[in-house]
Design an enzyme around this catalytic site. Structure first.
Site, PDB file in Angstrom:
ATOM      1  N   TYR A   1      13.649 -52.709 -25.569  1.00 14.72           N
ATOM      2  CA  TYR A   1      14.186 -54.062 -25.788  1.00 14.72           C
ATOM      3  C   TYR A   1      13.093 -55.003 -26.280  1.00 14.72           C
ATOM      4  O   TYR A   1      13.320 -55.838 -27.162  1.00 14.72           O
ATOM      5  CB  TYR A   1      14.791 -54.604 -24.490  1.00 14.72           C
ATOM      6  CG  TYR A   1      16.171 -54.082 -24.196  1.00 14.72           C
ATOM      7  CD1 TYR A   1      17.303 -54.796 -24.561  1.00 14.72           C
ATOM      8  CD2 TYR A   1      16.343 -52.855 -23.567  1.00 14.72           C
ATOM      9  CE1 TYR A   1      18.570 -54.315 -24.300  1.00 14.72           C
ATOM     10  CE2 TYR A   1      17.609 -52.356 -23.302  1.00 14.72           C
ATOM     11  CZ  TYR A   1      18.717 -53.083 -23.673  1.00 14.72           C
ATOM     12  OH  TYR A   1      19.979 -52.600 -23.421  1.00 14.72           O
TER      13      TYR A   1
ATOM     14  N   CYS B   1      26.050 -50.136 -21.739  1.00 15.77           N
ATOM     15  CA  CYS B   1      24.836 -50.686 -21.144  1.00 15.77           C
ATOM     16  C   CYS B   1      24.061 -49.629 -20.367  1.00 15.77           C
ATOM     17  O   CYS B   1      24.617 -48.996 -19.457  1.00 15.77           O
ATOM     18  CB  CYS B   1      25.233 -51.841 -20.217  1.00 15.77           C
ATOM     19  SG  CYS B   1      23.885 -52.449 -19.191  1.00 15.77           S
TER      20      CYS B   1
END
Length: 338
Positions: free
Chosen positions: A180, A49
Protein backbone atom coordinates in the site's frame (compact mmCIF):
# COMPACT_ATOMS: atom_id res chain seq x y z
CA UNK A 1 -11.14 6.03 3.02
CA UNK A 2 -9.50 2.71 2.14
CA UNK A 3 -11.04 -0.68 2.78
CA UNK A 4 -8.78 -1.08 5.78
CA UNK A 5 -9.08 2.32 7.36
CA UNK A 6 -6.20 4.01 5.57
CA UNK A 7 -6.45 7.73 5.04
CA UNK A 8 -4.72 7.64 1.67
CA UNK A 9 -6.88 9.59 -0.78
CA UNK A 10 -6.03 7.13 -3.54
CA UNK A 11 -2.75 8.70 -4.53
CA UNK A 12 -3.45 12.33 -3.64
CA UNK A 13 -1.89 12.27 -0.16
CA UNK A 14 0.95 10.55 1.55
CA UNK A 15 -0.19 7.08 2.59
CA UNK A 16 -0.78 6.56 6.30
CA UNK A 17 -2.72 3.70 7.81
CA UNK A 18 -5.13 4.65 10.57
CA UNK A 19 -5.38 2.56 13.70
CA UNK A 20 -8.61 0.77 14.55
CA UNK A 21 -10.87 3.08 16.58
CA UNK A 22 -13.09 0.35 17.99
CA UNK A 23 -10.85 -2.09 19.82
CA UNK A 24 -13.28 -3.88 22.14
CA UNK A 25 -12.68 -7.59 22.28
CA UNK A 26 -15.11 -10.50 22.30
CA UNK A 27 -13.67 -12.80 24.95
CA UNK A 28 -14.54 -15.96 26.83
CA UNK A 29 -14.96 -14.00 30.07
CA UNK A 30 -16.69 -11.02 28.44
CA UNK A 31 -14.39 -8.54 30.18
CA UNK A 32 -15.09 -5.83 27.59
CA UNK A 33 -18.81 -6.44 27.83
CA UNK A 34 -18.87 -8.72 24.81
CA UNK A 35 -18.85 -12.41 25.81
CA UNK A 36 -18.31 -15.19 23.30
CA UNK A 37 -21.77 -16.41 22.39
CA UNK A 38 -22.91 -18.48 19.43
CA UNK A 39 -25.17 -16.57 17.04
CA UNK A 40 -24.76 -13.20 18.71
CA UNK A 41 -22.27 -11.60 16.33
CA UNK A 42 -22.15 -11.07 12.59
CA UNK A 43 -18.89 -10.74 10.67
CA UNK A 44 -19.08 -8.14 7.92
CA UNK A 45 -16.33 -8.69 5.37
CA UNK A 46 -15.26 -7.86 1.86
CA UNK A 47 -13.73 -10.65 -0.19
CA UNK A 48 -11.71 -7.93 -1.92
CA UNK A 49 -9.95 -6.77 1.25
CA UNK A 50 -6.85 -8.61 2.49
CA UNK A 51 -7.44 -7.54 6.10
CA UNK A 52 -11.02 -8.84 6.09
CA UNK A 53 -9.92 -11.99 4.27
CA UNK A 54 -7.80 -12.95 7.28
CA UNK A 55 -11.03 -13.27 9.26
CA UNK A 56 -12.68 -15.29 6.48
CA UNK A 57 -9.84 -17.82 6.46
CA UNK A 58 -9.65 -18.03 10.26
CA UNK A 59 -13.40 -18.51 10.58
CA UNK A 60 -13.31 -21.37 8.06
CA UNK A 61 -10.29 -23.13 9.53
CA UNK A 62 -11.68 -22.97 13.06
CA UNK A 63 -15.18 -23.99 12.03
CA UNK A 64 -16.88 -20.88 13.40
CA UNK A 65 -19.37 -20.58 10.54
CA UNK A 66 -22.33 -21.66 12.69
CA UNK A 67 -21.22 -19.49 15.61
CA UNK A 68 -20.53 -16.27 13.67
CA UNK A 69 -22.74 -15.46 10.69
CA UNK A 70 -21.27 -13.79 7.62
CA UNK A 71 -22.25 -10.74 5.60
CA UNK A 72 -20.30 -10.12 2.38
CA UNK A 73 -20.38 -6.58 1.07
CA UNK A 74 -20.23 -5.33 -2.49
CA UNK A 75 -16.59 -4.95 -3.58
CA UNK A 76 -17.37 -1.48 -4.88
CA UNK A 77 -17.83 1.20 -2.22
CA UNK A 78 -19.47 4.56 -2.63
CA UNK A 79 -19.33 7.72 -0.50
CA UNK A 80 -21.72 6.12 2.00
CA UNK A 81 -19.27 3.27 2.75
CA UNK A 82 -19.50 -0.48 2.22
CA UNK A 83 -22.84 -1.50 0.74
CA UNK A 84 -25.02 -4.59 1.09
CA UNK A 85 -26.04 -4.44 -2.56
CA UNK A 86 -25.28 -8.14 -3.06
CA UNK A 87 -28.30 -8.95 -0.89
CA UNK A 88 -31.97 -8.76 -1.94
CA UNK A 89 -33.23 -5.18 -1.88
CA UNK A 90 -29.70 -4.01 -1.03
CA UNK A 91 -30.19 -4.68 2.67
CA UNK A 92 -28.38 -7.13 4.95
CA UNK A 93 -30.98 -9.78 5.84
CA UNK A 94 -29.81 -10.12 9.46
CA UNK A 95 -28.84 -6.58 10.46
CA UNK A 96 -31.48 -4.92 8.30
CA UNK A 97 -29.11 -2.15 7.16
CA UNK A 98 -28.06 -0.94 3.73
CA UNK A 99 -24.62 0.37 4.65
CA UNK A 100 -22.05 -0.78 7.18
CA UNK A 101 -21.80 2.85 8.27
CA UNK A 102 -25.16 2.41 10.03
CA UNK A 103 -23.65 -0.10 12.48
CA UNK A 104 -20.78 2.28 13.15
CA UNK A 105 -23.18 5.13 13.86
CA UNK A 106 -25.26 2.93 16.13
CA UNK A 107 -22.12 2.45 18.22
CA UNK A 108 -20.82 6.04 18.10
CA UNK A 109 -22.66 8.67 16.11
CA UNK A 110 -19.71 10.94 15.37
CA UNK A 111 -16.87 8.43 15.47
CA UNK A 112 -13.55 9.54 13.97
CA UNK A 113 -12.06 7.71 11.02
CA UNK A 114 -13.72 5.75 8.29
CA UNK A 115 -15.80 2.63 7.91
CA UNK A 116 -13.54 -0.37 7.50
CA UNK A 117 -13.80 -4.14 7.27
CA UNK A 118 -13.61 -6.61 8.86
CA UNK A 119 -16.27 -5.47 11.29
CA UNK A 120 -17.87 -7.56 14.00
CA UNK A 121 -21.42 -6.40 14.74
CA UNK A 122 -23.64 -7.26 17.71
CA UNK A 123 -26.82 -8.60 16.11
CA UNK A 124 -29.31 -7.81 18.94
CA UNK A 125 -28.32 -4.14 19.16
CA UNK A 126 -27.04 -3.59 15.62
CA UNK A 127 -23.95 -1.90 17.10
CA UNK A 128 -20.41 -2.33 15.90
CA UNK A 129 -18.28 -4.25 18.40
CA UNK A 130 -14.82 -4.05 16.83
CA UNK A 131 -13.00 -3.21 13.63
CA UNK A 132 -9.62 -4.23 15.06
CA UNK A 133 -8.40 -6.44 12.22
CA UNK A 134 -5.09 -7.12 14.00
CA UNK A 135 -6.76 -8.57 17.10
CA UNK A 136 -9.92 -10.15 15.71
CA UNK A 137 -8.37 -13.31 14.29
CA UNK A 138 -6.13 -13.82 17.31
CA UNK A 139 -9.24 -13.79 19.47
CA UNK A 140 -11.00 -16.20 17.11
CA UNK A 141 -8.06 -18.57 17.70
CA UNK A 142 -7.72 -18.14 21.47
CA UNK A 143 -10.98 -16.84 22.98
CA UNK A 144 -13.54 -18.74 20.90
CA UNK A 145 -12.11 -22.21 21.58
CA UNK A 146 -15.32 -23.54 23.16
CA UNK A 147 -17.05 -23.00 19.82
CA UNK A 148 -14.30 -24.32 17.55
CA UNK A 149 -15.16 -27.34 15.42
CA UNK A 150 -13.84 -30.75 16.40
CA UNK A 151 -10.38 -31.07 14.86
CA UNK A 152 -9.79 -27.31 14.61
CA UNK A 153 -6.09 -26.39 14.32
CA UNK A 154 -4.24 -24.30 16.89
CA UNK A 155 -3.49 -21.22 14.81
CA UNK A 156 -1.69 -19.35 17.58
CA UNK A 157 0.09 -21.97 19.71
CA UNK A 158 1.35 -20.57 23.00
CA UNK A 159 4.86 -21.98 22.71
CA UNK A 160 5.39 -20.35 19.30
CA UNK A 161 3.75 -16.97 19.87
CA UNK A 162 6.93 -14.96 20.27
CA UNK A 163 8.27 -16.26 16.96
CA UNK A 164 4.92 -15.89 15.23
CA UNK A 165 4.62 -12.29 16.45
CA UNK A 166 8.12 -11.48 15.25
CA UNK A 167 7.53 -12.92 11.79
CA UNK A 168 4.12 -11.25 11.49
CA UNK A 169 5.55 -7.86 12.45
CA UNK A 170 8.06 -7.94 9.60
CA UNK A 171 5.46 -9.20 7.14
CA UNK A 172 3.02 -6.48 8.17
CA UNK A 173 5.51 -3.61 7.90
CA UNK A 174 7.13 -4.60 4.62
CA UNK A 175 4.57 -6.73 2.76
CA UNK A 176 0.96 -6.39 4.01
CA UNK A 177 1.30 -2.63 4.48
CA UNK A 178 4.33 -2.15 2.23
CA UNK A 179 2.40 -2.78 -0.98
CA UNK A 180 0.00 0.00 0.00
CA UNK A 181 2.80 2.42 0.80
CA UNK A 182 4.24 1.72 -2.65
CA UNK A 183 0.90 1.92 -4.44
CA UNK A 184 -0.24 5.16 -2.80
CA UNK A 185 3.15 6.88 -2.75
CA UNK A 186 3.00 10.46 -4.01
CA UNK A 187 6.73 10.92 -4.46
CA UNK A 188 9.28 8.84 -6.35
CA UNK A 189 11.61 8.32 -3.42
CA UNK A 190 8.78 7.15 -1.17
CA UNK A 191 7.62 4.67 -3.77
CA UNK A 192 11.13 3.33 -4.33
CA UNK A 193 11.75 2.93 -0.60
CA UNK A 194 8.47 1.06 -0.06
CA UNK A 195 8.85 -1.11 -3.15
CA UNK A 196 12.41 -2.05 -2.22
CA UNK A 197 11.19 -2.99 1.26
CA UNK A 198 8.48 -5.23 -0.17
CA UNK A 199 10.93 -7.24 -2.21
CA UNK A 200 13.62 -7.41 0.46
CA UNK A 201 11.06 -9.01 2.77
CA UNK A 202 9.73 -11.30 0.03
CA UNK A 203 13.28 -12.48 -0.67
CA UNK A 204 13.77 -13.11 3.06
CA UNK A 205 10.52 -15.07 3.16
CA UNK A 206 11.54 -17.09 0.11
CA UNK A 207 14.78 -18.10 1.82
CA UNK A 208 12.93 -18.96 5.02
CA UNK A 209 10.39 -21.11 3.20
CA UNK A 210 12.86 -22.91 0.95
CA UNK A 211 13.29 -25.75 3.42
CA UNK A 212 10.20 -25.46 5.60
CA UNK A 213 6.57 -25.80 4.59
CA UNK A 214 5.13 -23.13 6.89
CA UNK A 215 6.42 -19.90 8.37
CA UNK A 216 6.60 -21.00 12.01
CA UNK A 217 6.63 -24.59 13.23
CA UNK A 218 5.33 -27.44 11.09
CA UNK A 219 1.66 -26.45 10.93
CA UNK A 220 -0.43 -23.59 9.59
CA UNK A 221 -0.50 -20.62 11.96
CA UNK A 222 -1.82 -17.07 12.00
CA UNK A 223 1.45 -16.00 10.35
CA UNK A 224 0.64 -18.04 7.22
CA UNK A 225 -2.87 -16.59 7.04
CA UNK A 226 -1.57 -13.02 7.15
CA UNK A 227 1.04 -13.60 4.46
CA UNK A 228 -1.34 -15.56 2.22
CA UNK A 229 -3.93 -12.79 1.92
CA UNK A 230 -1.30 -10.50 0.41
CA UNK A 231 0.38 -13.12 -1.77
CA UNK A 232 -2.90 -14.26 -3.32
CA UNK A 233 -3.48 -10.67 -4.51
CA UNK A 234 0.06 -10.00 -5.61
CA UNK A 235 0.07 -10.79 -9.32
CA UNK A 236 -3.59 -9.82 -9.82
CA UNK A 237 -3.30 -6.40 -8.19
CA UNK A 238 -0.11 -5.35 -6.45
CA UNK A 239 2.31 -6.15 -9.26
CA UNK A 240 0.67 -3.79 -11.75
CA UNK A 241 -1.82 -1.60 -9.92
CA UNK A 242 0.53 -0.82 -7.01
CA UNK A 243 3.72 -0.92 -9.16
CA UNK A 244 5.33 -3.66 -7.07
CA UNK A 245 6.76 -5.08 -10.26
CA UNK A 246 10.35 -6.12 -9.73
CA UNK A 247 9.07 -9.64 -10.28
CA UNK A 248 5.80 -11.53 -10.11
CA UNK A 249 4.92 -13.99 -7.38
CA UNK A 250 4.76 -16.68 -10.07
CA UNK A 251 8.42 -15.96 -10.89
CA UNK A 252 9.64 -16.92 -7.41
CA UNK A 253 9.67 -20.72 -7.27
CA UNK A 254 9.44 -20.99 -3.50
CA UNK A 255 6.82 -18.33 -2.75
CA UNK A 256 4.67 -19.35 -5.70
CA UNK A 257 4.66 -22.97 -4.55
CA UNK A 258 4.01 -21.93 -0.92
CA UNK A 259 1.07 -19.73 -1.94
CA UNK A 260 -0.41 -22.49 -4.13
CA UNK A 261 -0.04 -24.98 -1.30
CA UNK A 262 -2.13 -22.76 0.96
CA UNK A 263 -4.62 -21.89 -1.79
CA UNK A 264 -5.27 -25.59 -2.35
CA UNK A 265 -5.73 -26.18 1.39
CA UNK A 266 -9.42 -26.15 2.46
CA UNK A 267 -10.18 -22.85 4.17
CA UNK A 268 -7.88 -20.71 2.05
CA UNK A 269 -8.66 -20.77 -1.68
CA UNK A 270 -12.34 -21.38 -1.08
CA UNK A 271 -12.58 -17.89 0.48
CA UNK A 272 -10.88 -16.09 -2.43
CA UNK A 273 -12.88 -14.20 -5.04
CA UNK A 274 -10.54 -12.84 -7.70
CA UNK A 275 -13.40 -11.00 -9.39
CA UNK A 276 -14.12 -9.03 -6.21
CA UNK A 277 -10.41 -8.37 -5.68
CA UNK A 278 -9.75 -7.00 -9.14
CA UNK A 279 -12.93 -4.95 -9.41
CA UNK A 280 -12.40 -3.33 -6.01
CA UNK A 281 -8.82 -2.21 -6.52
CA UNK A 282 -9.17 -1.12 -10.13
CA UNK A 283 -12.56 0.57 -9.87
CA UNK A 284 -12.37 2.15 -6.41
CA UNK A 285 -8.80 3.49 -6.56
CA UNK A 286 -9.61 6.09 -9.20
CA UNK A 287 -6.55 8.17 -8.36
CA UNK A 288 -4.38 5.26 -9.50
CA UNK A 289 -6.62 3.87 -12.25
CA UNK A 290 -8.85 6.72 -13.49
CA UNK A 291 -10.32 4.71 -16.38
CA UNK A 292 -11.67 2.02 -14.05
CA UNK A 293 -10.69 -0.69 -16.52
CA UNK A 294 -10.33 -4.11 -14.87
CA UNK A 295 -7.59 -6.39 -16.28
CA UNK A 296 -8.60 -9.77 -17.67
CA UNK A 297 -5.67 -11.71 -16.21
CA UNK A 298 -3.91 -13.44 -14.69
CA UNK A 299 -5.51 -16.83 -15.30
CA UNK A 300 -6.55 -18.21 -11.88
CA UNK A 301 -6.13 -21.79 -13.13
CA UNK A 302 -2.44 -21.50 -12.29
CA UNK A 303 -3.33 -21.65 -8.62
CA UNK A 304 -4.29 -25.31 -9.05
CA UNK A 305 -1.02 -26.53 -10.53
CA UNK A 306 1.07 -29.01 -8.47
CA UNK A 307 3.21 -27.39 -5.77
CA UNK A 308 5.11 -30.38 -4.29
CA UNK A 309 5.38 -28.63 -0.91
CA UNK A 310 4.26 -31.75 0.93
CA UNK A 311 7.75 -33.12 0.25
CA UNK A 312 8.99 -30.74 2.95
CA UNK A 313 6.86 -32.51 5.54
CA UNK A 314 4.70 -30.55 7.91
CA UNK A 315 1.15 -31.22 9.01
CA UNK A 316 -1.25 -28.52 7.79
CA UNK A 317 -3.74 -28.95 10.66
CA UNK A 318 -1.40 -30.46 13.25
CA UNK A 319 -3.32 -33.13 15.15
CA UNK A 320 -6.57 -31.78 13.72
CA UNK A 321 -8.45 -32.17 10.47
CA UNK A 322 -9.40 -30.04 7.45
CA UNK A 323 -12.57 -27.95 7.65
CA UNK A 324 -15.72 -29.33 6.11
CA UNK A 325 -17.47 -28.08 2.97
CA UNK A 326 -18.16 -24.39 2.53
CA UNK A 327 -21.58 -23.61 4.03
CA UNK A 328 -24.44 -23.21 1.60
CA UNK A 329 -24.73 -19.60 0.50
CA UNK A 330 -21.08 -18.80 1.19
CA UNK A 331 -19.62 -20.48 -1.89
CA UNK A 332 -17.35 -18.38 -4.11
CA UNK A 333 -17.99 -18.76 -7.86
CA UNK A 334 -15.50 -21.18 -9.39
CA UNK A 335 -12.32 -19.34 -10.45
CA UNK A 336 -9.64 -21.88 -11.23
CA UNK A 337 -10.86 -24.35 -8.60
CA UNK A 338 -12.47 -27.75 -9.29
Amino acid sequence: MGEDGSNADYGKKEFKRSGSHFTDRVTADGRDGWPVEAGRYRLVASRACPWASRALVSRRLLGLEDAVSLAVVDPIQDDRSWRFTLDPDGRDPVLGIRFLKEAYKAREKDHPGGVSVPALVDVPSGRLVTNDYQRLTLDFATEWTDLHREGAPDLYPAKLRDEIDEVMAGVYDDVNNGVYRAGFANRQERYEEACAGVFRRLEWLSRRLAERRYLVGDTITEADIRLFTTLVRFDAVYHGHFKCNRWKLAEDRVLWAYARDLYQTPGFGDTVDFDHVKRHYHQVHTGINPTGIVPLGPDPAGWLTPHHRAELGGRPFGDGTPPGPVPEGEEVPVQGRP
